[in-house]
Design a protein around this motif. Structure first.
Motif, PDB file in Angstrom:
ATOM      1  N   ALA A 114       0.846  -1.195   0.000  1.00 47.45           N
ATOM      2  CA  ALA A 114       0.000   0.000   0.000  1.00 47.45           C
ATOM      3  C   ALA A 114       0.879   1.241   0.000  1.00 47.45           C
ATOM      4  CB  ALA A 114      -0.918  -0.005   1.217  1.00 47.45           C
ATOM      5  N   VAL A 115       0.446   2.285  -0.697  1.00 43.60           N
ATOM      6  CA  VAL A 115       1.221   3.517  -0.839  1.00 43.60           C
ATOM      7  C   VAL A 115       0.562   4.636  -0.032  1.00 43.60           C
ATOM      8  CG1 VAL A 115       2.071   5.276  -2.442  1.00 43.60           C
ATOM      9  CG2 VAL A 115       2.070   2.863  -3.110  1.00 43.60           C
ATOM     10  N   TYR A 116       1.397   5.372   0.714  1.00 43.10           N
ATOM     11  CA  TYR A 116       0.911   6.484   1.532  1.00 43.10           C
ATOM     12  C   TYR A 116       1.717   7.729   1.173  1.00 43.10           C
ATOM     13  CZ  TYR A 116      -0.842   2.487   4.131  1.00 43.10           C
ATOM     14  OH  TYR A 116      -1.449   1.308   4.477  1.00 43.10           O
ATOM     15  N   GLU A 117       1.020   8.821   0.822  1.00 46.48           N
ATOM     16  CA  GLU A 117       1.688  10.048   0.414  1.00 46.48           C
ATOM     17  C   GLU A 117       1.505  11.147   1.464  1.00 46.48           C
ATOM     18  OE1 GLU A 117       1.946  10.020  -4.450  1.00 46.48           O
ATOM     19  OE2 GLU A 117       0.624  11.447  -3.445  1.00 46.48           O
ATOM     20  N   GLY A 118       2.593  11.842   1.718  1.00 40.97           N
ATOM     21  CA  GLY A 118       2.557  12.980   2.620  1.00 40.97           C
ATOM     22  C   GLY A 118       3.116  14.215   1.942  1.00 40.97           C
ATOM     23  N   LYS A 119       2.689  15.392   2.406  1.00 38.64           N
ATOM     24  CA  LYS A 119       3.102  16.633   1.750  1.00 38.64           C
ATOM     25  C   LYS A 119       3.470  17.684   2.782  1.00 38.64           C
ATOM     26  CE  LYS A 119       0.006  19.321  -0.249  1.00 38.64           C
ATOM     27  NZ  LYS A 119      -0.977  19.852  -1.233  1.00 38.64           N
ATOM     28  N   ALA A 120       4.439  18.532   2.421  1.00 41.51           N
ATOM     29  CA  ALA A 120       4.819  19.672   3.252  1.00 41.51           C
ATOM     30  C   ALA A 120       5.237  20.819   2.338  1.00 41.51           C
ATOM     31  CB  ALA A 120       5.947  19.311   4.206  1.00 41.51           C
ATOM     32  N   VAL A 121       4.906  22.035   2.727  1.00 46.18           N
ATOM     33  CA  VAL A 121       5.211  23.228   1.933  1.00 46.18           C
ATOM     34  C   VAL A 121       5.907  24.244   2.824  1.00 46.18           C
ATOM     35  CG1 VAL A 121       4.253  25.106   0.547  1.00 46.18           C
ATOM     36  CG2 VAL A 121       3.199  22.842   0.448  1.00 46.18           C
ATOM     37  N   GLY A 122       6.959  24.894   2.275  1.00 42.47           N
ATOM     38  CA  GLY A 122       7.673  25.903   3.062  1.00 42.47           C
ATOM     39  C   GLY A 122       8.663  26.675   2.227  1.00 42.47           C
ATOM     40  N   GLY A 123       9.388  27.567   2.890  1.00 39.94           N
ATOM     41  CA  GLY A 123      10.317  28.459   2.210  1.00 39.94           C
ATOM     42  C   GLY A 123      11.530  27.752   1.637  1.00 39.94           C
ATOM     43  N   ILE A 124      12.184  28.451   0.707  1.00 39.38           N
ATOM     44  CA  ILE A 124      13.310  27.877  -0.027  1.00 39.38           C
ATOM     45  C   ILE A 124      14.617  28.093   0.717  1.00 39.38           C
ATOM     46  CG2 ILE A 124      14.714  28.089  -2.121  1.00 39.38           C
ATOM     47  CD1 ILE A 124      12.206  28.636  -3.671  1.00 39.38           C
ATOM     48  N   SER A 125      15.248  26.983   1.079  1.00 42.93           N
ATOM     49  CA  SER A 125      16.621  26.921   1.572  1.00 42.93           C
ATOM     50  C   SER A 125      16.941  25.435   1.685  1.00 42.93           C
ATOM     51  CB  SER A 125      16.789  27.606   2.933  1.00 42.93           C
ATOM     52  OG  SER A 125      16.220  26.827   3.968  1.00 42.93           O
ATOM     53  N   LEU A 126      18.224  25.090   1.617  1.00 44.03           N
ATOM     54  CA  LEU A 126      18.588  23.673   1.681  1.00 44.03           C
ATOM     55  C   LEU A 126      18.185  23.064   3.013  1.00 44.03           C
ATOM     56  CD1 LEU A 126      19.906  21.148   0.576  1.00 44.03           C
ATOM     57  CD2 LEU A 126      22.123  22.012   1.372  1.00 44.03           C
ATOM     58  N   LYS A 127      18.441  23.795   4.122  1.00 44.82           N
ATOM     59  CA  LYS A 127      18.076  23.278   5.444  1.00 44.82           C
ATOM     60  C   LYS A 127      16.569  23.064   5.536  1.00 44.82           C
ATOM     61  CE  LYS A 127      18.621  22.218   9.845  1.00 44.82           C
ATOM     62  NZ  LYS A 127      19.188  23.158  10.827  1.00 44.82           N
ATOM     63  N   ASN A 128      15.808  24.031   5.015  1.00 42.04           N
ATOM     64  CA  ASN A 128      14.355  23.906   5.089  1.00 42.04           C
ATOM     65  C   ASN A 128      13.849  22.796   4.178  1.00 42.04           C
ATOM     66  OD1 ASN A 128      12.015  24.926   6.435  1.00 42.04           O
ATOM     67  ND2 ASN A 128      11.314  25.718   4.474  1.00 42.04           N
ATOM     68  N   LEU A 129      14.517  22.583   3.053  1.00 43.56           N
ATOM     69  CA  LEU A 129      14.127  21.490   2.165  1.00 43.56           C
ATOM     70  C   LEU A 129      14.242  20.154   2.887  1.00 43.56           C
ATOM     71  CD1 LEU A 129      13.364  20.253  -0.559  1.00 43.56           C
ATOM     72  CD2 LEU A 129      15.770  20.420  -1.243  1.00 43.56           C
ATOM     73  N   MET A 130      15.292  19.989   3.663  1.00 45.69           N
ATOM     74  CA  MET A 130      15.467  18.743   4.410  1.00 45.69           C
ATOM     75  C   MET A 130      14.414  18.621   5.511  1.00 45.69           C
ATOM     76  SD  MET A 130      19.633  18.690   4.527  1.00 45.69           S
ATOM     77  CE  MET A 130      19.789  17.052   5.220  1.00 45.69           C
ATOM     78  N   LYS A 131      14.087  19.736   6.163  1.00 47.12           N
ATOM     79  CA  LYS A 131      13.025  19.704   7.178  1.00 47.12           C
ATOM     80  C   LYS A 131      11.686  19.369   6.548  1.00 47.12           C
ATOM     81  CE  LYS A 131      14.814  22.709  10.827  1.00 47.12           C
ATOM     82  NZ  LYS A 131      14.566  23.920  11.645  1.00 47.12           N
ATOM     83  N   LEU A 132      11.419  19.939   5.382  1.00 49.49           N
ATOM     84  CA  LEU A 132      10.158  19.656   4.693  1.00 49.49           C
ATOM     85  C   LEU A 132      10.071  18.181   4.297  1.00 49.49           C
ATOM     86  CD1 LEU A 132       9.877  22.815   2.405  1.00 49.49           C
ATOM     87  CD2 LEU A 132       8.491  22.297   4.429  1.00 49.49           C
ATOM     88  N   SER A 133      11.211  17.603   3.929  1.00 48.68           N
ATOM     89  CA  SER A 133      11.230  16.178   3.570  1.00 48.68           C
ATOM     90  C   SER A 133      10.867  15.316   4.775  1.00 48.68           C
ATOM     91  CB  SER A 133      12.611  15.784   3.047  1.00 48.68           C
ATOM     92  OG  SER A 133      12.947  16.540   1.906  1.00 48.68           O
ATOM     93  N   ALA A 134      11.416  15.683   5.942  1.00 48.11           N
ATOM     94  CA  ALA A 134      11.079  14.947   7.164  1.00 48.11           C
ATOM     95  C   ALA A 134       9.618  15.153   7.533  1.00 48.11           C
ATOM     96  CB  ALA A 134      11.992  15.394   8.303  1.00 48.11           C
TER      97      ALA A 134
END
Length: 217
Positions: A114-134
């Protein structure tokens, strides 16, 4: 002064250390005394053996003689544990950049593919991109659990170990008034969002079977 909840947690922590016990939840009556002890265990030993161990442990540690009738044991086979335990895996990550924001969608594969999708949106920066991924990973995990706000992202951090780079993800959880922290890590590869998602799963995968059992009670 120890509160009632702290005292019950001490009891639960002792029971969790007993052989074959997976999780435990203690209910109390209006006067604060223990009314029920619900235990999830594997099927390696008989329920009577586990109950006896619980009785002995509580007497030895706290001097508490608990009526065995208050202790209920639910058992699951190893095949059930293997299906639920450590089964969420990263299926894919999609990062979209729009203006000054990132949108990160994490796809996880669970039991029976089974596939489960999650989403997060936020400001642009490498550190924030990693936080958004988590954060998107946790959102997908909540879809798997069919329950919100089980896990909270505390921090994402990159660090050096030997000559390698790694990423660590700290996650908190507050269930039944008990706050716990989980740390997961993995080597940092070229795809930093995927590495972060894997570190987040490393932090909580071992906890999922316990969360599921607590949600069912």
């Amino acid at each position: 002064m120890t509160t009632e909840r702290e005292e019950i947690k001490r009891y639960e922590d002792v029971i969790k250390k007993i052989k074959d016990v997976i999780s435990v939840k203690i209910n109390t009556s209006s006067d604060g005394s223990i009314s029920e002890i619900h235990v999830l265990a594997n099927s390696n030993r008989s329920p009577k053996q586990i109950v006896r161990d619980i009785e002995s442990a509580l007497i030895a540690c706290f001097g508490s003689n608990i009526d065995h009738k208050k202790i209920s044991i639910a058992q699951v086979g190893e095949e059930v544990i293997s299906r639920t335990h450590l089964r969420l895996k990263v299926n894919g990550i999609n990062v979209k950049k729009s203006g000054v924001t990132y949108e990160v969608i994490v796809s996880l594969i669970g039991p029976e593919n089974a596939v489960y999708e999650g989403k997060a949106v936020g400001g642009i920066s490498l550190k924030n991109l990693m936080k958004l991924s988590a954060q998107a990973t946790l959102d997908a995990v909540h879809k798997f659990l069919n329950k919100d706000y089980v896990f909270n992202l505390e921090e994402v951090m990159c660090y050096k170990i030997s000559d390698k780079e790694a990423v660590a993800v700290l996650i908190s959880s507050s269930i039944n008034g008990q706050e716990e922290y989980f740390l997961g890590s993995t080597l940092l590869k070229q795809d930093k969002p995927e590495s972060t998602a894997r570190a987040a799963l490393d932090a909580i995968n071992r906890r999922l079977i316990i969360i599921n059992s607590e949600n069912c009670e």
